[in-house]
Scaffold this motif. Structure first.
Motif, PDB file in Angstrom:
ATOM      1  N   ALA A   1       0.851  -1.196   0.000  1.00  0.00           N
ATOM      2  CA  ALA A   1       0.000   0.000   0.000  1.00  0.00           C
ATOM      3  C   ALA A   1       0.878   1.234   0.000  1.00  0.00           C
ATOM      4  N   GLY A   2       0.981   1.911  -1.059  1.00  0.00           N
ATOM      5  CA  GLY A   2       1.728   3.174  -1.142  1.00  0.00           C
ATOM      6  C   GLY A   2       3.224   2.945  -1.270  1.00  0.00           C
ATOM      7  N   SER A   3       3.976   4.032  -1.019  1.00  0.00           N
ATOM      8  CA  SER A   3       5.435   3.959  -1.155  1.00  0.00           C
ATOM      9  C   SER A   3       6.103   4.624   0.046  1.00  0.00           C
ATOM     10  N   VAL A   4       7.400   4.278   0.242  1.00  0.00           N
ATOM     11  CA  VAL A   4       8.162   4.888   1.350  1.00  0.00           C
ATOM     12  C   VAL A   4       9.497   5.411   0.813  1.00  0.00           C
ATOM     13  N   GLN A   5      10.026   6.396   1.567  1.00  0.00           N
ATOM     14  CA  GLN A   5      11.334   6.976   1.210  1.00  0.00           C
ATOM     15  C   GLN A   5      12.433   6.153   1.891  1.00  0.00           C
ATOM     16  N   VAL A   6      13.451   5.786   1.132  1.00  0.00           N
ATOM     17  CA  VAL A   6      14.572   5.044   1.732  1.00  0.00           C
ATOM     18  C   VAL A   6      15.858   5.862   1.524  1.00  0.00           C
ATOM     19  N   TRP A   7      16.588   6.044   2.627  1.00  0.00           N
ATOM     20  CA  TRP A   7      17.852   6.806   2.561  1.00  0.00           C
ATOM     21  C   TRP A   7      19.006   5.828   2.635  1.00  0.00           C
ATOM     22  N   THR A   8      19.976   5.970   1.730  1.00  0.00           N
ATOM     23  CA  THR A   8      21.145   5.079   1.768  1.00  0.00           C
ATOM     24  C   THR A   8      22.394   5.908   2.076  1.00  0.00           C
ATOM     25  N   PRO A   9      22.965   5.701   3.267  1.00  0.00           N
ATOM     26  CA  PRO A   9      24.174   6.470   3.606  1.00  0.00           C
ATOM     27  C   PRO A   9      25.425   5.798   3.030  1.00  0.00           C
ATOM     28  N   PRO A  10      26.582   6.476   3.052  1.00  0.00           N
ATOM     29  CA  PRO A  10      27.837   5.819   2.684  1.00  0.00           C
ATOM     30  C   PRO A  10      28.046   4.580   3.559  1.00  0.00           C
ATOM     31  N   VAL A  11      28.753   3.591   3.013  1.00  0.00           N
ATOM     32  CA  VAL A  11      28.873   2.297   3.719  1.00  0.00           C
ATOM     33  C   VAL A  11      29.833   2.415   4.913  1.00  0.00           C
ATOM     34  N   LEU A  12      29.344   1.967   6.062  1.00  0.00           N
ATOM     35  CA  LEU A  12      30.204   1.917   7.250  1.00  0.00           C
ATOM     36  C   LEU A  12      30.969   0.601   7.178  1.00  0.00           C
ATOM     37  N   ARG A  13      32.233   0.637   6.822  1.00  0.00           N
ATOM     38  CA  ARG A  13      32.950  -0.639   6.635  1.00  0.00           C
ATOM     39  C   ARG A  13      33.462  -1.209   7.941  1.00  0.00           C
ATOM     40  N   GLU A  14      33.860  -0.324   8.843  1.00  0.00           N
ATOM     41  CA  GLU A  14      34.413  -0.837  10.103  1.00  0.00           C
ATOM     42  C   GLU A  14      34.268   0.212  11.194  1.00  0.00           C
ATOM     43  N   VAL A  15      33.865  -0.229  12.361  1.00  0.00           N
ATOM     44  CA  VAL A  15      33.825   0.677  13.520  1.00  0.00           C
ATOM     45  C   VAL A  15      34.547  -0.042  14.649  1.00  0.00           C
ATOM     46  N   SER A  16      35.622   0.547  15.125  1.00  0.00           N
ATOM     47  CA  SER A  16      36.337  -0.092  16.239  1.00  0.00           C
ATOM     48  C   SER A  16      36.712   0.985  17.243  1.00  0.00           C
ATOM     49  N   ALA A  17      36.874   0.565  18.485  1.00  0.00           N
ATOM     50  CA  ALA A  17      37.225   1.539  19.533  1.00  0.00           C
ATOM     51  C   ALA A  17      38.401   1.009  20.325  1.00  0.00           C
ATOM     52  N   SER A  18      39.348   1.893  20.590  1.00  0.00           N
ATOM     53  CA  SER A  18      40.437   1.545  21.504  1.00  0.00           C
ATOM     54  C   SER A  18      40.922   2.849  22.116  1.00  0.00           C
ATOM     55  N   GLY A  19      41.720   2.746  23.164  1.00  0.00           N
ATOM     56  CA  GLY A  19      42.153   3.965  23.852  1.00  0.00           C
ATOM     57  C   GLY A  19      40.948   4.832  24.180  1.00  0.00           C
ATOM     58  N   VAL A  20      41.039   6.099  23.813  1.00  0.00           N
ATOM     59  CA  VAL A  20      39.911   6.995  24.084  1.00  0.00           C
ATOM     60  C   VAL A  20      39.258   7.424  22.775  1.00  0.00           C
ATOM     61  N   TRP A  21      39.396   6.606  21.739  1.00  0.00           N
ATOM     62  CA  TRP A  21      38.834   7.030  20.467  1.00  0.00           C
ATOM     63  C   TRP A  21      38.061   5.906  19.772  1.00  0.00           C
ATOM     64  N   VAL A  22      37.269   6.306  18.772  1.00  0.00           N
ATOM     65  CA  VAL A  22      36.571   5.353  17.905  1.00  0.00           C
ATOM     66  C   VAL A  22      37.114   5.576  16.500  1.00  0.00           C
ATOM     67  N   ASP A  23      37.482   4.504  15.847  1.00  0.00           N
ATOM     68  CA  ASP A  23      37.921   4.590  14.452  1.00  0.00           C
ATOM     69  C   ASP A  23      36.783   4.136  13.550  1.00  0.00           C
ATOM     70  N   VAL A  24      36.522   4.948  12.546  1.00  0.00           N
ATOM     71  CA  VAL A  24      35.450   4.632  11.611  1.00  0.00           C
ATOM     72  C   VAL A  24      36.067   4.572  10.211  1.00  0.00           C
ATOM     73  N   ILE A  25      35.812   3.461   9.510  1.00  0.00           N
ATOM     74  CA  ILE A  25      36.258   3.383   8.110  1.00  0.00           C
ATOM     75  C   ILE A  25      35.000   3.313   7.253  1.00  0.00           C
ATOM     76  N   ALA A  26      34.887   4.267   6.339  1.00  0.00           N
ATOM     77  CA  ALA A  26      33.660   4.349   5.548  1.00  0.00           C
ATOM     78  C   ALA A  26      33.998   4.451   4.068  1.00  0.00           C
ATOM     79  N   GLN A  27      33.069   3.942   3.278  1.00  0.00           N
ATOM     80  CA  GLN A  27      33.258   4.002   1.827  1.00  0.00           C
ATOM     81  C   GLN A  27      32.196   4.909   1.228  1.00  0.00           C
ATOM     82  N   VAL A  28      32.629   5.790   0.350  1.00  0.00           N
ATOM     83  CA  VAL A  28      31.668   6.738  -0.230  1.00  0.00           C
ATOM     84  C   VAL A  28      30.743   6.006  -1.216  1.00  0.00           C
TER      85      VAL A  28
END
Ligand SMILES: Nc1ncnc2c1ncn2[C@@H]1O[C@H](COP(=O)(O)OP(=O)(O)OP(=O)(O)O)[C@@H](O)[C@H]1O
Length: 491
Positions: A106-133
């Motif tokens: 019934a009807g249609s919906v909007q779908v948003w596709t963000p850049p791909v989150l390839r890896e999320v890791s955390a160590s020390g006091v930071w988070v590392d994010v690797i993303a693909q456009v």
């Protein structure tokens, strides 16, 4: 010291334990009052979980933080990245929009596709994010949105790098463990290879290799160069007392800095002429050592009687740029360049401090083998001090004046690390100057010219040699003497 995020999390866990403990007691009371066995079980579980946790936290806070608080925080950061990523990408215009049919037809919906989150890791006091456009996007678009992620994550800072044509790395630094200053302690052991100066951003000790290195420390006025200077000289104090190191201090700003711990130094110089005497002597030492080492060894190993010579120059620009005596400046520059180019192997090292990397000192920068950037005034200065491409990963120009002693160093693998030197109060500097006296003293002796003779070479009146400190001083460095009979060391 822990950052505010960590402190908040620790408080939260403390409350949970307390709550569990109190609920457990309440359930126990209920059980005593004749309620069913289930209340006994609940009381057991709650008291069992709350009590050991509370004791662990109170009794061994360090291990508790390492094993409970930090892992929980890092898990929460990783989850939060997954949560905010689609939303921030949509707000930043990085997600593509499609209209698809709704599942129920019934009807249609909007779908948003963000850049791909390839890896999320955390160590020390930071988070590392690797993303693909996404197709049609450039890495720069993602990099430009990095501050939005930092704000959404409540991060202290963000660093970015393009890893591949379509892949971007973001490092979100989540809390600031270096905000609270730590006072240095009196050094206990002979340390030569690496000197511990303070802490790194992940809370681990910050140590710096000294042997085989010429070190340049650059920082604006009030950036805390003094704490790095005393961190190194203080760290070397036990080795200096043991005769493995000799410190030579050049402080052309009236000797105010080096004079605080003068006892540590074999020789101190407060005028350009005195500095020239020290430089000529060290070049003499270097040349003789090089001649002795030829065909025998390639790297000098410090030993009593064959010490490492460390020349400490507070405000390098005063020696090689600011003085109006051009001939002397030219000679100082030449001698220093010789030490910097050939002194590493024979163990004659230079440790220099400078406020302004844009002055003539920048010409010498390439001869130093390691650099520390404390607070700088512009991105351009960061580039000059740490090299091209470092302004994003080592933003020393963004360091707050409220955190003196904080800076960036580039490690051997090329990554930049934020560090903070421990603070050396005046009393501590005086204390080590007194308790770790240099075994050999060689004050600069000015030769007073006969009346009518040529200039005595001094920019201030000739003065009598300083009174030698115990143990008895060896022969001093003469302002008219270019070389010594031996290595330039005590005879
Ligand atoms: N590691 C540190 N932690 C906390 N406070 C520090 C630290 N280092 C220095 N400070 C504080 O910052 C002030 C300035 O430090 P310092 O004199 O070492 O700066 P500087 O870079 O040598 O400045 P200048 O070039 O003008 O001599 C000091 O008076 C001290 O109070």
């Amino acid at each position: 010291m822990i950052g505010s995020g960590l402190a908040k999390s620790a408080r939260c866990w403390r409350r949970c334990y307390l709550l569990a403990f109190l609920l457990g007691i309440a359930a126990g009371v209920g059980a005593i009052a004749g309620l069913t066995w289930a209340w006994w079980a609940l009381a057991g579980v709650l008291v069992g979980a709350g009590f050991p946790g509370a004791v662990w936290q109170a009794r061994w806070p360090g291990s508790y933080e390492r094993r409970v608080v930090w892992p929980a925080l890092r898990r929460a950061w990783r989850k939060r990245v997954q949560l905010v990523w689609p939303e921030v990408c949509r707000e930043a215009g990085l997600s593509s929009q499609r209209t698809v049919k709704a599942r129920d037809g019934a009807g249609s919906v909007q779908v948003w596709t963000p850049p791909v989150l390839r890896e999320v890791s955390a160590s020390g006091v930071w988070v590392d994010v690797i993303a693909q456009v996404r197709m049609g996007q450039t890495p720069d678009e993602l990099i430009a949105a990095a501050p939005r992620f930092a704000a959404a994550m409540n991060a202290q800072s963000v660093a970015t790098e393009q890893l591949a044509p379509a892949v971007v790395w973001l490092r979100l630094v989540m809390c600031e463990p270096l905000r609270v200053p730590v006072t240095a302690a009196v050094p206990q052991h002979v340390e030569l290879d690496r000197i511990t100066l303070g802490r790194q951003v992940d809370g681990s000790p910050w140590s710096m290799q000294l042997i085989e290195r010429h070190t340049l420390v650059v920082g604006a006025s009030g950036s805390g160069k003094g704490s790095v200077l005393w961190g190194i000289c203080g760290g070397l104090a036990p080795a200096a007392r043991a005769g493995l190191v000799r410190l030579y201090g050049v402080d052309l700003k009236g000797g105010v800095e080096i004079g605080m711990g003068e006892g540590l130094f074999t020789t101190t110089a407060e005028t350009v002429d005195e500095a020239l005497v020290v430089l000529r002597t060290l070049v003499g030492v270097m040349d003789k050592r090089l001649a002795r080492m030829r065909g025998v060894e390639r790297l000098h190993r410090p030993a009593p009687g064959e010490p490492l010579h460390v020349l400490v120059i507070d405000e390098l620009a005063a020696l090689v740029a600011y003085s109006t005596e051009r001939e002397k400046v030219a000679e100082a520059t030449k001698l220093l360049a010789r030490l910097l180019s050939a002194g590493r192997a024979p163990g004659v090292l230079v440790l220099a401090f400078v406020q302004d990397p844009t002055k003539k000192t920048v010409e010498m920068r390439g001869l130093f083998t390691q650099t520390v950037a404390l607070r700088l005034r512009s991105a351009e200065e960061v580039r000059m001090v740490l090299g091209d491409g470092m302004t994003d990963v080592a933003p020393a120009h963004k360091i707050s004046p409220a955190t003196p002693g904080m800076g960036y160093v580039v490690q051997e693998n090329g990554t930049a690390v934020r560090v903070r030197a421990d603070y050396w109060p005046d009393g501590l500097v005086q204390h080590i100057g007194h308790d770790f006296p240099a075994p050999v003293k060689q004050p600069v002796v000015h030769v007073v010219p006969a009346p009518g003779n040529a200039d005595n070479g001094g920019s201030r009146p000739a003065r009598s040699p300083r009174k030698p400190r115990s143990p008895r001083a060896s022969r001093g460095l003469r302002s008219d003497a270019a070389t010594r009979s031996d290595d330039g060391e005590a005879s």
